[in-house]
Design a protein around this motif. Structure first.
Motif, PDB file in Angstrom:
ATOM      1  N   LEU A 174       0.831  -1.208   0.000  1.00 26.48           N
ATOM      2  CA  LEU A 174       0.000   0.000   0.000  1.00 26.48           C
ATOM      3  C   LEU A 174       0.863   1.254   0.000  1.00 26.48           C
ATOM      4  CD1 LEU A 174      -2.740   1.518   0.420  1.00 26.48           C
ATOM      5  CD2 LEU A 174      -2.343   1.247   2.887  1.00 26.48           C
ATOM      6  N   TYR A 175       1.910   1.234   0.805  1.00 26.05           N
ATOM      7  CA  TYR A 175       2.782   2.405   0.889  1.00 26.05           C
ATOM      8  C   TYR A 175       3.410   2.725  -0.464  1.00 26.05           C
ATOM      9  CZ  TYR A 175       6.818   5.283   2.038  1.00 26.05           C
ATOM     10  OH  TYR A 175       7.759   6.285   2.058  1.00 26.05           O
ATOM     11  N   HIS A 176       3.991   1.713  -1.119  1.00 21.23           N
ATOM     12  CA  HIS A 176       4.722   1.957  -2.363  1.00 21.23           C
ATOM     13  C   HIS A 176       3.794   2.286  -3.531  1.00 21.23           C
ATOM     14  CE1 HIS A 176       8.792   1.127  -1.045  1.00 21.23           C
ATOM     15  NE2 HIS A 176       8.358   0.071  -0.392  1.00 21.23           N
ATOM     16  N   HIS A 177       2.592   1.704  -3.553  1.00 27.79           N
ATOM     17  CA  HIS A 177       1.710   1.903  -4.695  1.00 27.79           C
ATOM     18  C   HIS A 177       0.712   3.042  -4.509  1.00 27.79           C
ATOM     19  CE1 HIS A 177       3.168  -2.179  -5.579  1.00 27.79           C
ATOM     20  NE2 HIS A 177       2.901  -1.886  -6.829  1.00 27.79           N
TER      21      HIS A 177
ATOM     22  N   SER B 273      -7.363   0.379  -7.942  1.00 24.11           N
ATOM     23  CA  SER B 273      -7.461   0.273  -9.399  1.00 24.11           C
ATOM     24  C   SER B 273      -6.182  -0.249 -10.029  1.00 24.11           C
ATOM     25  CB  SER B 273      -7.806   1.640  -9.997  1.00 24.11           C
ATOM     26  OG  SER B 273      -6.779   2.583  -9.732  1.00 24.11           O
ATOM     27  N   GLY B 274      -5.180  -0.530  -9.173  1.00 26.03           N
ATOM     28  CA  GLY B 274      -3.922  -1.059  -9.692  1.00 26.03           C
ATOM     29  C   GLY B 274      -3.011  -0.005 -10.249  1.00 26.03           C
ATOM     30  N   GLY B 275      -3.244   1.258  -9.896  1.00 29.87           N
ATOM     31  CA  GLY B 275      -2.424   2.348 -10.416  1.00 29.87           C
ATOM     32  C   GLY B 275      -1.117   2.496  -9.693  1.00 29.87           C
TER      33      GLY B 275
ATOM     34  N   ILE C  54      -8.211   9.430  -2.522  1.00 34.08           N
ATOM     35  CA  ILE C  54      -7.514   9.431  -3.815  1.00 34.08           C
ATOM     36  C   ILE C  54      -6.453   8.330  -3.843  1.00 34.08           C
ATOM     37  CG2 ILE C  54      -6.031  10.790  -5.334  1.00 34.08           C
ATOM     38  CD1 ILE C  54      -7.419  13.297  -4.255  1.00 34.08           C
ATOM     39  N   CYS C  55      -5.725   8.185  -2.734  1.00 33.04           N
ATOM     40  CA  CYS C  55      -4.691   7.146  -2.653  1.00 33.04           C
ATOM     41  C   CYS C  55      -5.297   5.752  -2.755  1.00 33.04           C
ATOM     42  CB  CYS C  55      -3.918   7.285  -1.343  1.00 33.04           C
ATOM     43  SG  CYS C  55      -2.973   8.812  -1.176  1.00 33.04           S
ATOM     44  N   LEU C  56      -6.411   5.531  -2.065  1.00 41.80           N
ATOM     45  CA  LEU C  56      -7.036   4.213  -2.075  1.00 41.80           C
ATOM     46  C   LEU C  56      -7.622   3.879  -3.440  1.00 41.80           C
ATOM     47  CD1 LEU C  56      -8.809   4.149   1.416  1.00 41.80           C
ATOM     48  CD2 LEU C  56      -6.711   2.977   0.728  1.00 41.80           C
TER      49      LEU C  56
END
Length: 281
Positions: A219-222, A279-281, A272-274
């Motif tokens: 989660l942190y990196h993506h 969405s795999g962004g 926005i982050c979630l």
């Protein structure tokens, strides 16, 4: 330490004299905030007995080839720097920079030093290897003054550096990141608070903690890198971000919206982050 009759050691940590607990061995990829491998051992087992399983598990998890092992350096504290362990590591192709385990040998090697060079309030000398390690190594002795007496320790390395100071600087160059990772799991994931009477039950807790740790690292990196949450550690991610009430809205098995409690100061940016993460962004 008690046995259940199934070869399963049980131990509940209590404040009792001369009581051993359990010890956790872990291999971590600090830069990626990822736990590569963890295992639980009885508290009365010496670190030496935990070392080889950790090395082999790291090899398997990282799929280290023989060529990659030749480019890998193991830094060992005195608790694992036995001759047998060093020969085993060198036999597998690794490089090492290790502190020797024997204080008696350190004192004996110190008597063979012909020249001492100053190094950060101590002195360094070089001696021939005291035994055959199976590969060429250099051995250094460190002398320091403590309570009016000289204390000695010795170091073994396969690396090639231009001076003795470089070897000791390399050995001392440990940022403590692995200690911080243990602390973050204790604070953020309550690793120290979750204890089971069953040894295997405690192992299960460790595996669940590793899973949570790695998911939060992903989660942190993506999702959080490049945002104002980039400086957050694991504890703040759990306490300040993931504790915000909300829900994910799906339509036809597709995430269409992340809704968080708008009164929270982090809700808008975290949504926005979630969305980017889901969405795999």
């Amino acid at each position: 330490m008690q046995s259940t009759g199934r070869g399963e050691p049980e131990r509940v940590l209590r404040r009792e004299k001369n009581v051993t607990g359990r010890q956790l061995a872990r291999v971590s990829a600090i830069r990626y905030r990822e736990t590569v491998w963890s295992d639980l051992f009885p508290g009365n087992r010496h670190t030496v007995a935990c070392f080889r399983p950790a090395v082999l598990a790291a090899e398997t998890a990282l799929e280290l080839s023989a060529d990659q092992r030749r480019r890998t350096v193991w830094r060992l504290d005195g608790g694992t720097g036995t001759d047998e362990q060093l020969r085993w590591l060198l036999g597998r192709g690794y490089h090492v920079i290790a502190k020797g385990m024997s204080n008696r040998r350190a004192e004996a090697l110190a008597r063979k030093v012909r020249r001492w060079d100053a190094y950060k309030g101590a002195w360094l000398g070089e001696v021939p290897p005291p035994t055959d390690y199976g590969r060429p190594v250099r051995v250094f002795v460190k002398r320091r003054l403590k309570n009016g007496q000289f204390r000695h320790s010795y170091y073994v390395s396969t690396l090639r550096w231009p001076s003795k100071r470089h070897y000791l600087a390399c050995y001392d160059d440990r940022g403590g990141a692995e200690v911080e990772q243990f602390r973050s799991d204790k604070d953020g994931l309550s690793l120290a608070a979750r204890r089971k009477r069953s040894f295997l039950g405690q192992k299960g807790y460790i595996l669940l903690t590793d899973l949570a740790h790695n998911l939060l690292g992903e989660l942190y990196h993506h999702a959080l890198v490049g945002t104002r949450f980039e400086t957050y550690g694991l504890k703040r991610i759990v306490r300040d971000l993931l504790a915000i009430p909300g829900r994910l809205v799906f339509e036809q098995d597709r995430l269409v919206r992340v809704e968080l409690l708008s009164l929270n100061q982090n809700a808008k940016d975290l949504a926005i982050c979630l969305e980017r993460f889901c969405s795999g962004g």
